[in-house]
Design an enzyme around this catalytic site. Structure first.
Site, PDB file in Angstrom:
ATOM      1  N   HIS A   1      -8.656  13.401   1.507  1.00  0.00           N
ATOM      2  CA  HIS A   1      -8.695  13.281   3.007  1.00  0.00           C
ATOM      3  C   HIS A   1      -8.677  15.015   3.284  1.00  0.00           C
ATOM      4  O   HIS A   1      -7.691  15.571   4.020  1.00  0.00           O
ATOM      5  CB  HIS A   1      -7.360  12.769   3.456  1.00  0.00           C
ATOM      6  CG  HIS A   1      -7.480  12.489   5.030  1.00  0.00           C
ATOM      7  ND1 HIS A   1      -6.872  11.263   5.532  1.00  0.00           N
ATOM      8  CD2 HIS A   1      -8.442  12.877   6.038  1.00  0.00           C
ATOM      9  CE1 HIS A   1      -7.343  11.116   6.893  1.00  0.00           C
ATOM     10  NE2 HIS A   1      -8.090  12.180   7.180  1.00  0.00           N
TER      11      HIS A   1
ATOM     12  N   GLU B   1      -2.249   6.543   1.864  1.00  0.00           N
ATOM     13  CA  GLU B   1      -2.331   8.079   1.432  1.00  0.00           C
ATOM     14  C   GLU B   1      -0.908   8.669   1.277  1.00  0.00           C
ATOM     15  O   GLU B   1      -0.326   8.142   2.217  1.00  0.00           O
ATOM     16  CB  GLU B   1      -3.082   8.908   2.128  1.00  0.00           C
ATOM     17  CG  GLU B   1      -4.707   8.179   2.599  1.00  0.00           C
ATOM     18  CD  GLU B   1      -5.701   9.097   3.541  1.00  0.00           C
ATOM     19  OE1 GLU B   1      -4.913   9.962   4.047  1.00  0.00           O
ATOM     20  OE2 GLU B   1      -6.478   8.770   3.654  1.00  0.00           O
TER      21      GLU B   1
END
Length: 324
Positions: free
Chosen positions: A283, A264
């Site tokens: 997220h 990420e």
């Protein structure tokens, strides 16, 4: 006594910032929320008493560089970005904020489940592109079986809603082995292997640790019913992503809803982004204003309590051996 507290993000929700101000703390914020190097520089040059840790890595080097450091609190519950062993070696407690974002994550889980089952993301993109594409092959969740991997506060809230939908719900959590199920109507399973062949939807609610890293791979996907769906609001590294992509391409898995990925931000060219049967969010399961306020205030209370000599409940500490 004034304390210096480092928040490893550019800001903190007002609920937490106000508590720190009331405690007379000097607060340092990161300019770059993704810079572990900035964290290390600040901790090597400032008399930091406490860290409120967001998502950027809090390394052993940063912890070692700060002789004044006394306590760490995660802004949330997952401590995979914190070198807890390094803190433990220094006798520094690492706290979390259990339950503060459970409702928000549970609701994101349900949203991803519905979106994956009914291909909502794909139809939305089609209509935005000017095409009247009507997917009429969506899965009705009533009567289907949900398997929950991890059955803490998030999993229990998801289970309650899914039972009300008319789903069968089972859960596997080693922490509950041999104990009573905390939610009536949910069947506790003795192992992940025993649960996988029975579920139509699998939802992950476990922390990232050596036992859960790559918990789901090719063998586990093959053991699931063909056409099952996967939802992950836990940690991306719990899944072997190449195996997931292969299962989605082959149809072994019908769809996936992912709020978290192994890397990420999601890298450009990720095969996950190219799959039409994957719903992706960046997220943000625990990032509603209500959840952010709860995590910020909880983290502030954690560090101020320790620094002021009135520690919070030790059950919120992930390395309680430091108390001995």
């Amino acid at each position: 006594m004034n304390f210096t507290i480092l928040v490893t993000a550019p800001k903190l929700a007002p609920a937490g910032a106000e508590l720190l101000a009331q405690g007379g703390a000097r607060v340092i914020y990161l300019a770059d929320p993704d810079s572990a190097e900035e964290v290390e520089r600040i901790m090597a040059t400032e008399p930091v008493d406490a860290v409120i840790s967001r998502t950027v890595r809090l390394s052993a080097r940063a912890i070692a560089a700060c002789p004044s450091l006394k306590v760490i609190s995660k802004h949330g519950v997952g401590v995979s970005n914190i070198e807890v062993d390094a803190a433990t070696a220094r006798g520094i407690p690492v706290y979390v904020t259990p339950g503060a974002n459970a409702q928000s994550v549970a609701e994101m889980t349900l949203g991803l489940m519905f979106a994956a089952a009914r291909r909502i993301g794909w139809m939305d993109a089609e209509l935005h592109a000017g095409r009247w594409s009507r997917a009429q092959d969506g899965v009705e969740l009533h009567g289907k079986t949900l398997g929950l991997v991890g059955f803490g506060q998030v999993g229990q809230r998801v289970a309650t809603v899914c039972l009300a939908l008319g789903m069968e719900v089972m859960a596997f959590d080693p922490a509950l082995a041999g104990g009573q199920c905390p939610v009536d109507g949910v069947r506790l399973m003795p192992s992940l292997a025993a649960m996988l062949p029975q579920v139509d939807v699998l939802s992950l609610h476990v922390p990232l640790n050596p036992h859960t890293r790559n918990l789901l791979g090719a063998a586990q996907f093959e053991a699931m019913r063909r056409g099952a769906m996967l939802v992950n609001t836990a940690r991306g590294e719990v899944i072997d992503e190449p195996a997931l992509v292969a299962a989605l391409r082959s149809g072994q898995l019908r769809a996936a809803g992912l709020d978290t990925m192994a890397v990420e931000p999601l890298p450009a060219g990720s095969p996950l982004a190219a799959l039409p049967n994957v719903v992706l969010t960046p997220h943000v399961g625990g990032s509603t204003p209500a959840a952010l306020a709860g995590m910020a205030s909880g983290a502030a209370r954690n560090v101020l309590g320790w620094l002021q000599g009135a520690p919070v409940d030790p059950s919120a500490c992930v390395n309680p051996q430091v108390f001995a």
